[in-house]
Design an enzyme around this catalytic site. Structure first.
Site, short mmCIF file in Angstrom:
data_model
loop_
_atom_site.label_atom_id
_atom_site.label_comp_id
_atom_site.label_asym_id
_atom_site.label_seq_id
_atom_site.Cartn_x
_atom_site.Cartn_y
_atom_site.Cartn_z
N CYS A 31 0.80 -1.29 0.03
CA CYS A 31 -0.05 0.12 -0.01
C CYS A 31 1.00 1.22 0.08
CB CYS A 31 -0.97 0.03 1.28
SG CYS A 31 -2.02 -1.27 1.41
N GLY A 57 -0.61 0.46 -5.10
CA GLY A 57 -2.04 -0.30 -4.80
C GLY A 57 -3.10 0.46 -5.63
N ASN A 131 0.75 1.18 5.68
CA ASN A 131 1.30 0.56 4.83
C ASN A 131 2.12 -0.55 5.45
OD1 ASN A 131 2.85 -0.49 2.56
ND2 ASN A 131 4.31 0.73 2.92
N GLY A 132 1.66 -1.94 5.16
CA GLY A 132 2.26 -3.04 5.98
C GLY A 132 1.40 -4.07 6.08
N TYR A 271 11.94 -4.38 -6.64
CA TYR A 271 10.72 -4.39 -7.65
C TYR A 271 9.83 -3.40 -7.25
CZ TYR A 271 6.13 -6.07 -9.04
OH TYR A 271 5.06 -6.32 -9.69
#
Ligand code: SF4
Length: 479
Positions: A31, A57, A131-132, A271
């Site tokens: 995210c 996201g 985020n996570g 990535y």
């Protein structure tokens, strides 16, 4: 009209079980979060910030602002520009704001789980975005439910909201500290009340999280490319276990935990992150180029052209080409404007769906020995598909070079990965994978080579490589 498939290039029902083929057989980013304190256009800054974090996201987006007395928020399914069309931003008044783009790694995909999550608690309103992934969220949730908490979402972020709501502490920062001391996993959190913004990073620093400034305003983002988008200047990355509190009294640095061994996700470098982002002052494009150079020294093979799978592997392909003197060419093109691809009724149309997303450039690869650089192999199906695209376009040889070690273990920290059994590198040796993906040769970057390319001292700037070496920095569920 029906199609007969004489020689399918790939078989099986691996089209991510009907999900958007854009993401078939690829790791999904987790995210992105963006926060603003002290700018009259907080919603617009959040919008542009989220827009540049869109790669992290695409399922839902949301922004919550505070005008000092009340919250204004909007969330929706889809891309940032779709969620905020029809002047929705104009309704989001205030100088404090937090925003979120989501891909669901825990909890179902749906508007209920779209963030920021907004709650009433004893001191007023509270908005959260993260985020996570919290590895102990299920057990905490169970305990909280036994104590009477009623959950509105299936998102693990709500667990933290309940922990805050149950805290005996008066001040939000103390309640946040207490809550974060109980959770385990990877997180870059933003908390907002009518007057306050708090940013916090997990004790291992698994996810990237940066602080910046725009005039007198403070900004927070998952990736620094969002600062560039709004003309802000990056100040620094948050430290593991740190929390930053900003309110009418100014900015304070505090911590909720002693820092543990840093374990920044190495896949961010490989990535996830955008090439124009910096992590710990390391530019992602530059690191990826170095990965390509390192691959060339570890696994040179003679060829006519080097190409990278767009977008994440182009930087590494340029590095490989620079190191070897073999020309870099755009052998593969991604079509960005295909929109939604629907589940196709048969194999032939499914094949076309993939071709809509990625094409081999015939005039570039025809009659050539091609080195194809990619960032990872997950199930192997995509790699096979791309190798075959190049062969169909006339490549005489296709040599695959991967800028990461074999991806063998699932991630528990906010990256959506298939189960271990579905990861091709967990079941097969490199030579077997080569045969499966139909390549003439295959080589994975060594972990030492990866560390060298990133250029950080892993002892002092620890990183997570658990999907390669199974050394998870926290307790994880058995898998
Ligand atoms: S397990 Fe892999 S993807 Fe997950 S945080 Fe660690 S390095 Fe990143």
């Amino acid at each position: 009209m029906s199609y007969e498939i004489k020689d399918p290039l790939w078989t099986g029902n691996y089209y991510n079980e009907g999900m958007d083929p854009e993401v078939f057989d690829k790791l999904k980013e987790e995210c992105g979060v963006f926060g603003v304190f002290g700018h009259a256009e907080a919603s617009f800054l959040s919008y542009y910030g989220l827009h540049s974090l869109q790669h992290r996201g695409q399922e839902s987006a949301g922004i919550c602002t505070s005008d000092g007395s009340q919250f204004h928020y909007h969330r929706g399914m889809g891309l940032v520009k779709e969620t905020f069309e029809n002047d929705k931003l104009l309704d989001l008044a205030g100088s404090i704001g937090i925003g979120h783009v989501r891909y669901s790694t825990s909890g179902e995909s749906g508007i209920n789980n779209a963030q920021p999550l907004v709650f009433k608690y004893k001191e007023g309103d509270l908005a959260l975005a993260t985020n996570g992934n919290l590895v102990n969220a299920p057990e905490l949730r169970k305990k909280l439910e036994q104590l009477g908490s009623i959950f509105q979402t299936s998102s693990d972020t709500e667990v933290v909201a309940h922990l805050i709501a149950r805290s005996k502490h008066e001040k939000l920062e103390d309640a946040v500290k207490e809550a974060l001391q109980q959770v385990e996993g990877a997180f870059a959190f933003l908390f907002m009340t009518q007057h306050k913004l708090i940013a916090a990073l997990d004790p291992h620093g698994l996810r990237p999280f940066s602080m910046g400034k725009l005039g007198d305003a403070f900004l927070f983002t998952s990736e620094t490319c969002a600062f560039d988008a709004v003309g802000a200047t990056a100040i620094r990355d948050l430290n593991p276990g740190e929390m930053i509190i900003i309110d009418e009294n100014g900015m304070r640095e505090d911590r909720f935990s002693e820092p543990k061994q840093r374990a920044l996700c190495s896949m961010e470098y490989i990535y996830f992150a955008r090439p124009d982002s910096d992590i710990e002052n390391n530019n992602i494009h530059t690191v990826r180029k170095q990965m390509g150079r390192q691959l060339a020294t570890e696994a040179f093979t003679d060829a006519d052209v080097v190409t990278g799978v767009p977008d994440s592997s182009i930087s590494a392909a340029i590095g490989f080409a620079e190191q070897t003197g073999i020309p870099y060419e755009l052998g593969l093109i991604k079509n960005r404007y295909t929109g939604r691809t629907f589940i196709q009724p048969n194999q032939e149309l499914r094949e076309q769906g993939v071709k809509m997303k990625l094409s081999a450039v015939g005039k570039v690869v025809e009659g050539k020995r091609v080195i194809m650089i990619d960032d990872s192999i997950v199930r192997g199906t995509t790699s096979k598909r791309i190798v075959n695209l190049l062969r169909e376009a006339g490549a005489t040889e296709v040599h695959v070079r991967i800028t990461s070690p074999p991806f063998q273990n699932p991630c528990f920290y906010g990256i959506d990965t298939p189960s271990r059994e579905e990861l091709i590198a967990s079941a097969k040796k490199v030579e077997e994978i080569r045969q499966t993906i139909n390549a003439d040769s295959l080589y994975f970057l060594s972990q030492e080579g990866l560390v060298k390319s990133i250029g950080k001292n892993v002892e002092t700037h620890g990183m997570c490589f658990a999907c390669f070496d199974e050394k998870y920095p926290t307790n994880v569920p058995s898998c």
